[in-house]
Scaffold this active site. Structure first.
Site, PDB file in Angstrom:
ATOM      1  N   LYS A 114       0.820  -1.214   0.000  1.00 46.65           N
ATOM      2  CA  LYS A 114       0.000   0.000   0.000  1.00 46.65           C
ATOM      3  C   LYS A 114       0.852   1.261   0.000  1.00 46.65           C
ATOM      4  O   LYS A 114       0.461   2.267  -0.567  1.00 46.65           O
ATOM      5  CB  LYS A 114      -0.969   0.009   1.186  1.00 46.65           C
ATOM      6  CG  LYS A 114      -2.128  -0.945   0.996  1.00 46.65           C
ATOM      7  CD  LYS A 114      -3.265  -0.654   1.946  1.00 46.65           C
ATOM      8  CE  LYS A 114      -4.441  -1.587   1.678  1.00 46.65           C
ATOM      9  NZ  LYS A 114      -5.524  -1.446   2.650  1.00 46.65           N
ATOM     10  N   LYS A 197      -3.432 -10.428  -7.343  1.00 41.19           N
ATOM     11  CA  LYS A 197      -4.777 -10.857  -6.965  1.00 41.19           C
ATOM     12  C   LYS A 197      -5.834  -9.830  -7.381  1.00 41.19           C
ATOM     13  O   LYS A 197      -5.555  -8.632  -7.465  1.00 41.19           O
ATOM     14  CB  LYS A 197      -4.851 -11.141  -5.465  1.00 41.19           C
ATOM     15  CG  LYS A 197      -4.685  -9.933  -4.590  1.00 41.19           C
ATOM     16  CD  LYS A 197      -5.137 -10.200  -3.164  1.00 41.19           C
ATOM     17  CE  LYS A 197      -5.260  -8.875  -2.435  1.00 41.19           C
ATOM     18  NZ  LYS A 197      -6.042  -8.893  -1.235  1.00 41.19           N
ATOM     19  N   LYS A 200     -10.104  -4.882  -4.923  1.00 38.98           N
ATOM     20  CA  LYS A 200     -11.142  -3.859  -5.016  1.00 38.98           C
ATOM     21  C   LYS A 200     -10.560  -2.460  -5.130  1.00 38.98           C
ATOM     22  O   LYS A 200     -11.267  -1.523  -5.429  1.00 38.98           O
ATOM     23  CB  LYS A 200     -12.127  -3.967  -3.852  1.00 38.98           C
ATOM     24  CG  LYS A 200     -11.531  -3.963  -2.485  1.00 38.98           C
ATOM     25  CD  LYS A 200     -12.625  -4.336  -1.472  1.00 38.98           C
ATOM     26  CE  LYS A 200     -12.074  -4.328  -0.071  1.00 38.98           C
ATOM     27  NZ  LYS A 200     -13.047  -4.762   0.902  1.00 38.98           N
TER      28      LYS A 200
HETATM   29  P1  AMP Z   1     -10.102  -7.090   1.278  1.00 37.89           P
HETATM   30  O1  AMP Z   1     -10.687  -6.970  -0.077  1.00 37.89           O
HETATM   31  O2  AMP Z   1      -8.626  -6.962   1.252  1.00 37.89           O
HETATM   32  O3  AMP Z   1     -10.779  -6.244   2.319  1.00 37.89           O
HETATM   33  O4  AMP Z   1     -10.357  -8.585   1.721  1.00 37.89           O
HETATM   34  C1  AMP Z   1     -11.539  -9.096   2.291  1.00 37.89           C
HETATM   35  C2  AMP Z   1     -11.451 -10.592   2.333  1.00 37.89           C
HETATM   36  O5  AMP Z   1     -11.471 -11.131   1.011  1.00 37.89           O
HETATM   37  C3  AMP Z   1     -10.163 -11.144   2.967  1.00 37.89           C
HETATM   38  O6  AMP Z   1     -10.420 -12.314   3.695  1.00 37.89           O
HETATM   39  C4  AMP Z   1      -9.288 -11.423   1.789  1.00 37.89           C
HETATM   40  O7  AMP Z   1      -8.312 -12.376   2.035  1.00 37.89           O
HETATM   41  C5  AMP Z   1     -10.301 -11.882   0.749  1.00 37.89           C
HETATM   42  N1  AMP Z   1      -9.829 -11.549  -0.597  1.00 37.89           N
HETATM   43  C6  AMP Z   1      -9.567 -10.324  -1.084  1.00 37.89           C
HETATM   44  N2  AMP Z   1      -9.177 -10.372  -2.367  1.00 37.89           N
HETATM   45  C7  AMP Z   1      -9.166 -11.690  -2.700  1.00 37.89           C
HETATM   46  C8  AMP Z   1      -8.838 -12.403  -3.887  1.00 37.89           C
HETATM   47  N3  AMP Z   1      -8.470 -11.769  -5.001  1.00 37.89           N
HETATM   48  N4  AMP Z   1      -8.951 -13.738  -3.869  1.00 37.89           N
HETATM   49  C9  AMP Z   1      -9.345 -14.386  -2.756  1.00 37.89           C
HETATM   50  N5  AMP Z   1      -9.671 -13.783  -1.610  1.00 37.89           N
HETATM   51  C10 AMP Z   1      -9.586 -12.444  -1.566  1.00 37.89           C
END
Ligand code: AMP
Ligand code: TRP
Length: 329
Positions: A114, A197, A200
């Site tokens: 980040k 990955k 968002k």
């Molecule tokens: P975040 O989007 O970083 O707030 O992640 C929220 C949840 O979604 C967390 O448990 C992450 O590990 C999971 N997550 C986020 N992006 C991915 C992705 N591309 N593939 C699988 N899990 C994800």
């Protein structure tokens, strides 16, 4: 007495929740809620570690809660609440801050990623401290299992380390939690770049399929998704872009990657992509119908009830901690 093990997890109300969030995290929670005593949090205090528009943050907080509910989190089985509505999280974080070490936070890959984007001069202290707040979230509730995507493993490790350190210093207080990570291709990669990955906060909307994307958008994005050279549908590490698409296909259908390979023998990327879009839409349509049927008012009520349910657990643990460190309570 409830003897089921407790799980805790959360998602930040920022950006657009995508199918990676669903497959990597939320879908898993829906299954786990039958087996565990489950607490799911909308982590708005984590979201503000990077700048947020206040009105948008409020909107997104409700949106995430609706997504939890539409995905099948049942407020009768699980507690759903907003992090900032239970002030014990911030209080415990402060105490944990006093035992967390600078170098263990400096090595966190999420922080490094980040700050690489925005430069470390503009990074907030809160962004640096993000994993300690996450440790507080987990440890407050005597959480045993933390279901998250693979990218959060390092943060859960820190929660474990802080729990052990505190216990050693002040006596047995915290349960040492374990991360629960669903293996098997559950790291959904970006549609525009299979090396990273699906995210968002990606710069381009062609990186992800949002859970709220409409039919036309899904079709357009899948059409544009990068594929590897060649024309055959093969599931292999040498074709990471295709592998990712096959994994997505497999997750939203009852077909294994091998079965998908077979189904498309002799066919090209065009057919595969058209049907992949259909498979995704087949999931998103009923999901979005449930999402749209939820009113803001009823969701806010569910969240307030959730906070009322979890607050006593958080308060009891925080009081124990305050007492151990020598505060007068
Ligand atoms: P975040 O989007 O970083 O707030 O992640 C929220 C949840 O979604 C967390 O448990 C992450 O590990 C999971 N997550 C986020 N992006 C991915 C992705 N591309 N593939 C699988 N899990 C994800
Ligand atoms: N940091 C997590 C993420 O971005 C969200 C989160 C905050 C969380 N607190 C948590 C996840 C506690 C599990 C447990 O995905």
């Amino acid at each position: 007495m409830n003897l089921r093990k407790r799980i805790f997890s959360g998602v930040q109300p920022s950006g657009n929740l995508h199918i990676g969030n669903y497959l990597g995290a939320i879908a898993n929670w829906v299954k786990l809620q039958d087996e565990f005593e489950s607490i799911f949090c909308v982590v708005d205090m984590h979201a503000i570690t990077v700048p947020q528009d206040p009105e948008m943050l409020r909107k997104k907080t409700i949106e995430i809660a609706k997504i939890y509910l539409a995905a099948g989190i049942d407020p009768k089985k699980s507690s759903i609440f907003i992090q900032s509505q239970v002030s014990e999280h911030a209080e415990l974080m402060w105490i944990l801050n006093t035992i967390a070490k600078m170098p263990e936070l400096e090595k966190m890959t999420q922080f490094k990623d980040k700050t690489q984007k925005g430069g470390s001069e503009s990074a907030a202290v809160g962004l640096f401290d993000y994993p300690v707040l996450m440790a507080a979230d987990i440890l407050l509730y005597g959480t045993e299992v933390v279901p998250v995507g693979e990218d959060q493993k390092q943060h859960v490790e820190l929660a474990r380390d802080l729990a052990k350190r505190f216990n050693q210093k002040f006596g047995e207080t915290f349960i040492v939690p374990k991360a629960f990570i669903k293996e098997e291709g559950m790291r959904v990669m970006g549609l525009d770049n299979p090396e990273k990955k699906m995210s968002k906060s990606a710069a381009s909307e062609y990186n992800y399929i949002s859970l709220l994307d409409d039919e036309e958008t899904v079709k357009r994005k899948i059409k544009k998704a990068v594929t590897d050279s060649g024309s055959e549908i093969i599931y292999s590490d040498e074709k990471p872009a295709l592998k990712n698409l096959i994994n997505i296909y497999s997750s939203f259908s009852n077909l294994s990657p091998k079965e998908i390979e077979k189904k498309y023998t002799g066919k090209g990327y065009g057919d595969f992509k058209t049907e992949l879009a259909e498979v995704i839409i087949g999931f998103l349509k009923p999901f979005q119908e449930k999402f749209n049927a939820l009113s803001d008012e009823e969701v806010l009520k569910i969240l307030a009830d959730g906070a009322t349910k979890v607050r006593p657990i958080a308060k009891a643990k925080l009081d124990e901690v305050k007492n151990k460190v020598g505060f007068i309570i």
